[in-house]
Design an enzyme around this catalytic site. Structure first.
Site, mmCIF file in Angstrom:
data_model
loop_
_atom_site.group_PDB
_atom_site.id
_atom_site.type_symbol
_atom_site.label_atom_id
_atom_site.label_comp_id
_atom_site.label_asym_id
_atom_site.label_seq_id
_atom_site.Cartn_x
_atom_site.Cartn_y
_atom_site.Cartn_z
ATOM 1 N N ARG A 1 -2.003 31.964 58.355
ATOM 2 C CA ARG A 1 -0.935 31.072 58.808
ATOM 3 C C ARG A 1 -0.267 30.372 57.612
ATOM 4 N NH1 ARG A 1 -1.495 27.565 64.439
ATOM 5 N NH2 ARG A 1 0.165 28.780 65.373
ATOM 6 N N SER B 1 -2.622 15.057 67.604
ATOM 7 C CA SER B 1 -3.061 15.953 68.691
ATOM 8 C C SER B 1 -3.115 15.182 69.996
ATOM 9 C CB SER B 1 -4.477 16.477 68.421
ATOM 10 O OG SER B 1 -4.526 17.256 67.260
ATOM 11 N N THR B 2 -3.008 15.893 71.116
ATOM 12 C CA THR B 2 -3.176 15.276 72.436
ATOM 13 C C THR B 2 -4.669 15.164 72.719
ATOM 14 O OG1 THR B 2 -1.133 16.308 73.120
ATOM 15 C CG2 THR B 2 -2.600 15.522 74.878
ATOM 16 N N GLU C 1 2.559 13.385 70.128
ATOM 17 C CA GLU C 1 3.819 14.101 69.912
ATOM 18 C C GLU C 1 4.380 14.558 71.272
ATOM 19 O OE1 GLU C 1 5.735 14.539 67.129
ATOM 20 O OE2 GLU C 1 6.955 15.083 68.851
ATOM 21 N N LYS D 1 0.255 9.973 76.759
ATOM 22 C CA LYS D 1 0.597 11.367 76.431
ATOM 23 C C LYS D 1 0.134 12.312 77.544
ATOM 24 C CE LYS D 1 1.600 15.164 74.609
ATOM 25 N NZ LYS D 1 2.945 15.700 74.539
ATOM 26 N N CYS E 1 -0.086 23.425 76.833
ATOM 27 C CA CYS E 1 -0.501 22.039 77.090
ATOM 28 C C CYS E 1 -0.589 21.593 78.549
ATOM 29 C CB CYS E 1 0.407 21.100 76.318
ATOM 30 S SG CYS E 1 0.203 21.342 74.548
#
Ligand code: NAD
Ligand code: UGA
Length: 472
Positions: A42, A134-135, A172, A227, A283
């Site tokens: 990546r 991060s969630t 986010e 979130k 998500c």
């Protein structure tokens, strides 16, 4: 900008870490941003000369990368040094649903967050602000604090340098496909924390380009929970409209007309009311499953059942579409060729995680169909990973099993097909020349439009029979 933060590290160079750090680097040229990942491939792709070859496709991203990369934005596997030099560290690692153990199928797997916290404790120097991007399940900040404290104790015992931490939650809210615009013009920035100074440092960064009125501050737990709840509410809208799409099909109402009619009430709103093949993406399902798990944990069983239904309707919608395709093609699709247009979970992304296309394609193959899959941005190798079987070129026709092949164009996918199924709403599917396509399909031919994007006229469809979602 009067922030003291001069060096940022982001752990995780994925769909969130990559674009969100690119935008910070672009807007704050005096801050050095290092994005680190354990995935070497990546990182190599992020550093690729060929900007068409970045690991994720996101409109507007490549020009920012071109501008900032190796100026003040760096992609690296050197985690130790990047953490050591950072004043602020964003944790943007994956938090998928646990596959095994306690809470399997519902709870978030926090092993990557745990590992990140341990790396931070080990390598950070001086005072560091740790930001949860991060969630995460509510109360994760507490766990991170404890990990940092325990690891620090261990290091002090080994007479290593003293270090201190503040923890903030800064979830986010970007959507894939519109990530750059979402990051540059967010509806809000949410920052949860306890230490006012640390909060102020993060506000200073965002206020380089975001109006201060849009920056909300809360306590840690409200931020973490908001979130999850934002995603649950968004997904709930889609399950609501999808459930009504089925009722429209039975009654002669039209889901687009219903959507507009209800959406003009400003309490409901027009956006996010498009019926489709069910929500996908990495998500919604995982975050609602996590919410269900948390509610069960606190004994709120009625609440957890309520949210679970949002996922149930989504699964039902995907199955419903495969069944309709089979029924319309006279109850059998064995050996029939079906062109699949769109494999990503939505338009303008190459992400296929939880894409409804995966389950719908698998069901059609199970029934013996030969699929010819075209997507403008999803690669053949990605489809291979998702479908878990070899494409038609590598598999024997003689077995009589359904199979799939990869198409380079809409025409190749449509050639000799009995049906075309539109599964994601790419712009190019709006302008298909159906007159020309009808000539290369096998008659009787069908179009199944699960996204209401085709411009086909049902009364003048060149012999193609048309099924559109939510249209009675
Ligand atoms: P992703 O899988 O694309 O990226 C995560 C990256 O973290 C991977 O490349 C992985 O190799 C790396 N990683 C994991 N552990 C690491 C470690 N210890 N050190 C270094 N690198 C490590 O995930 P994503 O889509 O970017 O999502 C990240 C988080 O953001 C999730 O919690 C997700 O729920 C949340 N989120 C995602 C979106 C979205 O649209 N994808 C939007 C908002 C929030
Ligand atoms: C979603 C949220 O929109 C983001 O705010 C959030 O940050 C993100 O999840 C996350 O936490 O990961 P994303 O999954 O990228 O973003 O994409 P969406 O635009 O929300 O679409 C999700 C799914 O719902 C897609 O399959 C899409 O096709 C579907 N959808 C969306 C519909 O079927 N109808 C709609 O009207 C909108």
């Amino acid at each position: 900008m009067n922030t003291k933060v001069k060096n940022i590290c982001c752990i995780g160079a994925g769909y969130v870490g990559g674009p969100s750090m690119a935008v910070i680097a672009d807007k704050c040229s005096n801050i050095v941003v290092n994005v680190v990942d354990i995935n070497i491939e990546r990182i190599e792709l992020w550093n690729s000369e060929d900007l068409e070859n970045l690991p994720i496709y996101e409109p507007g991203l490549s020009s920012i990368i071109e501008r900032c990369r190796n100026r003040n934005l760096f992609f690296t596997t050197n985690i130790e040094e990047s953490i050591a030099s950072a004043d602020m560290i964003f944790i943007s690692v994956n938090t998928p649903t646990k596959k095994k153990g306690l809470g399997a199928g519902k709870a978030s797997d926090l092993k990557w967050v745990d590992a990140s916290a341990r790396q931070i404790a080990r390598y950070a120097q001086g005072h560091t602000i740790v930001v949860e991007k991060s969630t995460l399940p509510i109360k994760t900040a507490q766990t991170i604090k404890e990990i940092l404290a325990v690891e620090k104790e261990d290091l002090i015992n080994k007479s290593m340098k003293n270090k201190t931490f503040d923890i903030l939650s800064n979830p986010e809210f970007l959507s894939e496909g519109t990530a750059i615009n979402d990051l540059e013009n967010p509806d809000r920035i949410l920052i949860g924390g306890e230490n006012k100074k640390a909060i102020e440092e993060l506000i200073n960064i965002y206020s380089s380009w975001v109006n201060k009125e849009k920056i909300l501050t809360t306590n840690l737990w409200s931020s973490e929970l908001s979130k999850l709840i934002a995603n649950a509410f968004l997904a709930q809208r889609i399950s609501s409209i999808n459930s009504i799409s089925a009722l429209c099909e039975k009654t002669g109402a039209n889901i687009q007309e219903v959507s507009i009619a209800i959406g003009t009430d400003k309490r409901i709103g027009r956006e996010f009311l498009n019926a489709g093949p069910g929500f996908g993406g990495s998500c919604f399902k995982k975050d609602i499953s996590n919410l269900v798990y948390i509610c069960d944990h606190y004994g709120l069983y009625e609440v957890s059942k309520y949210w679970e239904k949002v996922i149930d309707i989504n699964n039902w919608q995907q199955k419903r579409i495969s069944k309709i395709i089979i029924d319309r093609l006279f109850g059998t699709i064995a050996q029939k060729k079906i062109g699949i247009l769109g494999f990503s979970f939505k338009a303008n992304t190459n992400d296929t995680r939880e894409s409804p296309a995966i389950s719908i394609c698998k069901e059609l193959i199970e029934e013996g169909a030969n699929l010819s899959i075209y997507d403008p941005k999803v690669s053949k190798s990605q489809i291979e990973k998702d479908m878990g079987q070899l494409s038609v070129k590598e598999i024997s026709f003689l077995k009589g099993e359904g199979m799939w092949s990869f198409s380079q164009s809409i025409e190749e996918s449509a050639y000799c097909s009995d049906a075309i199924v539109i599964l994601s709403e790419w712009e190019e599917f709006r302008y298909i020349n159906w007159k020309e396509i009808s000539k290369i399909m096998r008659s009787p031919s069908w179009l199944f439009d699960t996204r209401l994007v085709s411009n086909i006229n049902r009364d003048l469809s060149f012999g193609i029979k048309v099924w559109e979602i939510g249209c009675g």
